[in-house]
Design a protein around this motif. Structure first.
Motif, mmCIF file in Angstrom:
data_model
loop_
_atom_site.group_PDB
_atom_site.id
_atom_site.type_symbol
_atom_site.label_atom_id
_atom_site.label_comp_id
_atom_site.label_asym_id
_atom_site.label_seq_id
_atom_site.Cartn_x
_atom_site.Cartn_y
_atom_site.Cartn_z
ATOM 1 N N SER A 206 45.267 12.572 15.166
ATOM 2 C CA SER A 206 45.591 13.613 16.150
ATOM 3 C C SER A 206 44.406 13.872 17.065
ATOM 4 O O SER A 206 44.557 14.040 18.280
ATOM 5 N N GLU A 209 44.003 10.990 19.482
ATOM 6 C CA GLU A 209 44.995 11.080 20.548
ATOM 7 C C GLU A 209 44.642 12.204 21.515
ATOM 8 O O GLU A 209 44.766 12.059 22.733
ATOM 9 N N GLU A 210 44.175 13.336 20.962
ATOM 10 C CA GLU A 210 43.787 14.452 21.819
ATOM 11 C C GLU A 210 42.578 14.082 22.676
ATOM 12 O O GLU A 210 42.505 14.422 23.855
ATOM 13 N N ASN A 211 41.621 13.341 22.061
ATOM 14 C CA ASN A 211 40.453 12.892 22.831
ATOM 15 C C ASN A 211 40.860 11.951 23.951
ATOM 16 O O ASN A 211 40.327 12.027 25.066
ATOM 17 N N ARG A 213 43.777 11.898 25.393
ATOM 18 C CA ARG A 213 44.481 12.697 26.394
ATOM 19 C C ARG A 213 43.492 13.487 27.252
ATOM 20 O O ARG A 213 43.619 13.530 28.471
ATOM 21 N N LEU A 214 42.486 14.086 26.578
ATOM 22 C CA LEU A 214 41.492 14.859 27.334
ATOM 23 C C LEU A 214 40.661 13.941 28.227
ATOM 24 O O LEU A 214 40.294 14.322 29.344
#
Length: 569
Positions: A206, A209-211, A213-214
């Motif tokens: 997660s 994926e967040e990294n 996305r950011l």
């Protein structure tokens, strides 16, 4: 099985044999079954069960049950809730064993024992069985916490008669219970570790994926900045945010210079395709034959000069994004071939007999009125509907004037950095001129204007109106001084005209530096005292309308001291 007093050597041999026979590769149920079987052999128990504490530590569930006298389909032993209140002050013997950590040894469960044996009675009725003697021993882990219960039922003597479990046998059964506890505890620890590792892996996935996305968002917001905070651009940003994570075709519409390629690049770099190619082709830049081979590629021998295979831009963009600028100027013949790519996701190079599947996101852009082109048969209507899945209209700069100051500052900083030329900001009169211009070339024209102005202005000086093109800030018909236009004074002689020009120039510099005479003197390259004398001479300190404001003396002193310190260094 016999309930006679076990021989010590026999017990030790049985214990060693069971320990050696256990394998970590065996399922927990099988390993606990081996231990329970050995405990039954030693004690002469007719049946046995092992309960395990669940992960919530609120229930005991049946892990192993052995009773050759009862078919499996007739066994019914409920989940034991450790939070259940004792009925009439009497507690289930298994639950009591788990809560207290003490063994429970009953001679006959159908006689008064002080325990609630209702679950055993229910089991006997359902199974057609008769429980008599009963022994429950806790399974304790390395922290002396009960993690399960070993239960033996109906001890039989040498003659096969039912009897109770002697105290000496109880101690032997405790040894096997400890062996079962070690097995159960190790399995639970392994399962808990695996569960925690999986939770950690999920959290890491997660976070990754967040990294990603950011990172895409940072690249979208900063590395490829779309400057603007006005209402018109906020609408554009909202649409970009909605389409950025999908793969649908986008059609960017707007006048020349409104930043269509910049928006396309931002969509690509903010999307899941960011690590794949972003390929750009202007459809109006090449004749039809060259544009076809550029887009679709060709095979060796497809035409004169094709001496080797060449991959086209569509194939080169596989997995990424293809930006087709000026799509309205694409020849009709190529429009049909592009339509096939959009419909079938397949590209066929010139000279090839078979096509190749591609995964390409198409972003098209045009300044043309495509509806008008459809009406005059110069653009295919079916292609239009394939392209116009998600249209985004980019406003011209004249319709987003509230963004001009931010754009000016952005371009000025970039140009100053690129040319290694520090500047002193934008003069108010310059900004006024920039705000009123209509910009037929839109943002591209504004950027070029500012880059030219940075090159023309003095180093560390402000950008003045005269540094702009005549179209933005036309040259005035007369030079203004404190006394009025110079053209009105030319009849009095050259000296008066020169003085009027000097007064006007000083007034402009004072206005650019908000009345700070020290800064204005530096810009004009004259001593501070000389400038002060000319200011008094031309009456530029008067408080009349249009006179430059003069800052407090403290500001002058601070600036002068700073300059002196800089000179000293």
């Amino acid at each position: 099985m016999s309930a006679k007093q076990p021989d010590a050597l026999w017990v030790v041999d049985e214990f060693i044999r069971v320990s050696a026979g256990l394998s970590a590769k065996q399922p927990l149920h099988d390993r606990l079954g081996v231990i329970l079987q050995a405990a039954r052999r030693i004690s002469g128990a007719e049946a046995g069960r092992i309960y395990a504490l669940d992960r919530t530590k609120s229930h005991l569930y049946l892990e192993v049950s052995q009773n050759e006298r009862v078919p499996k389909n007739r066994e019914h032993l409920p989940l034991l809730n450790l939070g259940t209140e004792a009925r009439d002050g009497a507690e289930n013997p298994v639950i009591f064993c788990a809560r207290s950590g003490r063994a429970v040894n009953l001679r006959d469960v159908y006689r008064y024992t002080g325990f609630d044996c209702g679950d055993l009675y229910t089991y006997d009725r359902a199974a057609g069985y008769r429980t008599q003697s009963f022994l429950a021993v806790p399974l304790r882990n390395h922290l002396e916490v009960t993690i399960g219960i070993l239960v033996l039922v109906n001890a039989r003597g040498e003659a096969g008669d039912l009897q109770s479990f002697p105290e000496q046998q109880e101690r032997v059964v405790r040894a096997f219970a400890q062996q079962a506890a070690i097995t159960l505890n190790s399995v639970q620890l392994i399962e808990e570790n695996e569960r925690l590792i999986e939770i950690l892996n999920q959290a890491n996935r997660s976070l990754e994926e967040e990294n990603r996305r950011l990172k895409r968002r940072i690249e979208h917001d900063y590395q490829h900045t779309l400057v603007g905070d006005g209402v018109a651009m906020r609408r554009v940003f909202d649409l970009v945010d909605k389409v950025i994570d999908s793969s649908v075709t986008v059609l960017l519409r707007g006048e020349t210079g409104t930043g269509k390629e910049l928006v396309a690049a931002a969509i690509h770099r903010g999307s899941p395709r960011a690590q794949k190619p972003f390929v750009v082709q202007n459809c109006a830049a090449l004749p039809e034959g060259l544009l076809e081979s550029e887009l679709f590629g060709y095979r060796k021998g497809a035409f004169t000069g094709a001496d080797q295979d060449r991959k086209g831009l569509i194939e080169s963009a596989d997995g990424g994004t293809l930006f087709l600028d000026e799509i309205g100027d694409m020849p009709l013949g190529l429009q049909a071939k592009l339509l096939r790519v959009l419909q079938d996701h397949e590209v066929r190079p010139l000279g090839a007999s078979q096509g190749r599947r591609v995964d390409v996101r198409i972003i098209a852009a045009t300044h043309c009125d495509l509806e008008a082109k459809i009406a005059d048969k110069s653009f295919r209507e079916d292609l239009y509907y394939r392209l116009c899945v998600f249209p985004i209209d980019l406003p011209p700069l004249r319709e987003r004037r509230d963004d001009i100051p931010a754009l000016v500052q952005h371009f000025a900083i970039n140009a100053s950095t690129r040319f290694d030329k520090p500047i002193g900001g934008i003069a108010p009169a310059t900004m006024d001129a920039l705000m009123t211009y209509d910009y037929p070339g839109n943002v591209r024209e504004l950027r070029n204007l500012i880059e030219r102005a940075v090159l023309l202005c003095e180093r560390e000086g402000p950008i003045m109106p005269e540094h702009l093109s005549d179209a933005v800030a036309p040259v005035s018909s007369g030079i203004h001084s404190a006394s009025g236009p110079v053209s009105d004074q030319l009849g009095v002689g050259l000296k008066a005209a020169v003085q009027a020009f000097e007064a006007d120039l000083i007034a402009r510099q004072l206005e650019a530096f908000a009345g700070n005479q020290s800064r204005a003197a530096d810009s004009l390259k004259v001593p501070r005292r000389t400038l002060a004398e000319k200011v008094r001479k031309y009456g530029l300190l008067d408080s009349g309308e249009g006179s430059p404001s003069v800052p407090p003396l403290e500001d002058e002193r601070e600036y002068t001291m700073a300059k002196n310190r800089q000179s000293g260094e």
